[in-house]
Write an enzyme that holds these catalytic residues in place. Structure first.
Site, PDB file in Angstrom:
ATOM      1  N   GLU A   6       0.776  -1.230  -0.053  1.00 30.52           N
ATOM      2  CA  GLU A   6      -0.071  -0.052  -0.143  1.00 30.52           C
ATOM      3  C   GLU A   6       0.954   1.078  -0.095  1.00 30.52           C
ATOM      4  O   GLU A   6       0.569   2.312  -0.543  1.00 30.52           O
ATOM      5  CB  GLU A   6      -1.057   0.028   1.212  1.00 30.52           C
ATOM      6  CG  GLU A   6      -2.291   0.545   1.042  1.00 30.52           C
ATOM      7  CD  GLU A   6      -3.452   0.497   1.971  1.00 30.52           C
ATOM      8  OE1 GLU A   6      -3.780  -0.725   2.077  1.00 30.52           O
ATOM      9  OE2 GLU A   6      -3.620   1.062   2.825  1.00 30.52           O
TER      10      GLU A   6
ATOM     11  N   HIS B 291       7.973 -26.542   0.299  1.00 30.86           N
ATOM     12  CA  HIS B 291       7.318 -27.473  -0.334  1.00 30.86           C
ATOM     13  C   HIS B 291       6.397 -27.062  -1.209  1.00 30.86           C
ATOM     14  O   HIS B 291       5.248 -27.927  -1.522  1.00 30.86           O
ATOM     15  CB  HIS B 291       7.028 -28.655   0.564  1.00 30.86           C
ATOM     16  CG  HIS B 291       8.272 -28.937   1.514  1.00 30.86           C
ATOM     17  ND1 HIS B 291       8.898 -30.103   0.962  1.00 30.86           N
ATOM     18  CD2 HIS B 291       8.810 -28.449   2.501  1.00 30.86           C
ATOM     19  CE1 HIS B 291      10.032 -30.080   1.974  1.00 30.86           C
ATOM     20  NE2 HIS B 291       9.822 -29.368   2.967  1.00 30.86           N
TER      21      HIS B 291
ATOM     22  N   LYS C 148     -12.888   2.652  -1.799  1.00 30.45           N
ATOM     23  CA  LYS C 148     -14.060   2.950  -0.686  1.00 30.45           C
ATOM     24  C   LYS C 148     -15.056   3.694  -1.160  1.00 30.45           C
ATOM     25  O   LYS C 148     -16.140   3.465  -0.954  1.00 30.45           O
ATOM     26  CB  LYS C 148     -13.311   3.840   0.606  1.00 30.45           C
ATOM     27  CG  LYS C 148     -12.179   2.706   1.340  1.00 30.45           C
ATOM     28  CD  LYS C 148     -11.683   3.374   2.501  1.00 30.45           C
ATOM     29  CE  LYS C 148     -10.576   2.658   3.479  1.00 30.45           C
ATOM     30  NZ  LYS C 148     -10.162   3.381   4.250  1.00 30.45           N
TER      31      LYS C 148
END
Ligand code: PA5
Length: 479
Positions: free
Chosen positions: A305, A334, A448
């Site tokens: 961000e 793995h 937003k």
């Protein structure tokens, strides 16, 4: 005397950084960074460090000064003492920078199965939950699980407007009214928000709810060492004084003018060069310490961000930023290591190790039925995980993949405080080298605003304008 006041203990607990496998040699010049490249960046970094001191003195960078706040720790401890007797569940309602820090601290510094411990084993501190997402099933399940009469909700939002957190707050407040037990519904709330602006501050004032402040210039992802992270940490028994002492110690180390001796400046310079000069577009954060998994998630957010930006400080479109990946050793050896070692050469890895784990776990001898396992017996899991880390570093280096190693002497509040501060400052300095503003998040705000418009929030109607082409659906592309 506290242990962090003892200079020899402090010296013993200092984080180490090993940059050898970032460099060329031993890596080839297209993968590793030559000492000369760092030297060429030194004048710019020197300027940045000088500007940093001015910004610090003029109060523009509270993330640097908050660890030395004169009264915050005492205020938080006093609050915790006041509520500890009745609170059995402590729930953080917050998202992004308003929750990841609290979760990182709890994961790093408490028992891995903390919530399953008895209250006595938790030393009387409450169970701990973070409700960051608004998946109705997930949130409802949590609300059904906790006894609301014994639950304290910490509503955390810098802006006091984030729809996810505000909707959770409204749901909780309504429920508390109905099922909160003898206590007033407001006793079950403690709000952490901006000292002046936003809906939450209005609520704190109008309803006299308990509240803590997030300093005005302190953005969510840089707020872990403010009340945003400290209150939840203190509520679960973490020594927040020691945590801040660790952060201040790292701050001191990072005030060193010599780039080669300044941990944040050096790691920021290496990250910047890896990205800009060596095309390392992905930054993997890979602790070999389970407790630091939450720090990896927190770091992914601050790095993404802060540095993922469309424009530079002059407003020129540059579309910059390195993609963070939160990984885990040895587990992801793995899962992801194959790609890191042999896939595109676009990654730089930050390993985090620990010198001494809290436990030493011996591996018993294999016995005659499996002689091939004999090499393990007589060693410890500690030796094995250290060897795995070293083997992974070598594998990557051998494939021309640069990596840096941060070593914590042990995992404790002092070392975690250093680590968080180091990563905050590295992020900020890297933003300065990229010539972007690491403290804003216009892309997040856009999302937003669109969500507000879609929810019919007054004043946001026109935020949806211009998006029509993306809202049209072509039936050919719908199955
Ligand atoms: O780091 C940031 O600035 C963001 O991730 C915010 O923390 C997040 O969007 C939540 O915002 P707020 O704290 O205003 O509710």
């Amino acid at each position: 005397m506290k242990r962090w006041q003892d200079p020899s203990w402090v010296e013993e607990m200092r984080l180490g950084l090993d940059m050898n496998l970032m460099m060329s040699p031993p890596l080839a010049p297209e993968a590793g960074i030559a000492a000369g490249e760092l030297d060429r960046l030194t004048p710019r970094m020197t300027e940045i460090l000088q500007e940093l001191e001015i910004d610090r003195d003029e109060g523009r960078l509270p993330f640097l000064t908050i660890p030395a706040h004169p009264t915050l720790v005492q205020e938080i401890k006093k609050y915790v003492r006041g509520v500890k007797g009745w609170v059995e569940n402590f729930v953080v309602l917050g998202i992004g920078g308003s929750s990841l820090g609290a979760r990182a601290l709890q994961t790093a510094l408490n028992h891995p199965a903390y919530n399953l411990l008895s209250r006595t084993m938790r030393k009387g501190f409450p169970r701990f939950f973070v409700a960051d997402n608004i998946d109705p099933d997930g949130f409802n399940a949590l609300l059904e699980l906790v006894d609301l009469r014994k639950t304290l909700f910490n509503v955390v939002s810098k802006s006091g407007g984030t729809a996810e957190t505000m909707s959770q707050y409204l749901i909780v407040r309504e429920l508390l009214k109905r099922r909160g037990g003898n206590r007033k519904e407001l006793d079950h709330l403690v709000i952490t928000t901006d000292p002046e602006a936003g809906n939450l501050r209005k609520i704190v004032r109008a309803d006299a709810v308990a509240g803590f402040e997030i300093p005005p210039r302190l953005g969510g992802r840089f707020s872990v060492l403010s009340a945003v992270g400290l209150l939840p940490a203190a509520m679960v028994g973490i020594d927040i004084e020691e945590l801040l002492a660790g952060a201040r110690d790292m701050d001191q180390r990072c005030r060193e003018a010599n780039l080669w001796k300044n941990p944040a400046a050096l790691s920021a310079a290496l990250s910047f060069l890896a990205y800009r000069e060596k095309n390392k577009f992905i930054r993997v954060f890979m602790p070999y310490v389970d407790a630091l998994g939450g720090v990896g998630d927190w770091f992914a957010q601050i790095w993404a961000e802060s540095l993922g930006k469309r424009v530079d400080r002059q407003g020129r479109e540059i579309r910059t930023g390195q993609t963070p990946v939160s990984s885990r050793g040895a587990t992801d050896q793995h899962s992801q290591l194959q790609l890191y070692a042999e896939g595109p050469a676009d990654k730089v890895i930050t390993f985090v190790g620990v010198k001494s784990y809290g436990t030493t776990l011996p591996i018993p001898p294999a016995g005659p039925s499996a002689p091939a396992l004999g090499y393990l017996g007589g060693h410890t899991l500690n030796e094995l995980i250290r060897s795995e880390l070293q083997a992974t570093r070598l594998t990557l280096a051998g494939n021309g993949r640069p990596s840096l190693l941060i070593t914590l002497p042990r995992v404790n509040p002092f070392t975690v405080g250093q680590l968080l501060f180091l990563l905050e400052l590295e992020t900020y300095l890297c933003g300065q080298l990229l010539e972007i503003n690491p403290l804003d998040q216009p892309g997040v705000e856009e999302g937003k605003n669109l969500a507000y418009a879609l929810m019919g929030r007054k004043g946001y109607e026109n935020k949806i304008q211009g998006w029509e082409p993306f809202l049209k659906t072509d039936p050919r592309f719908i199955l």
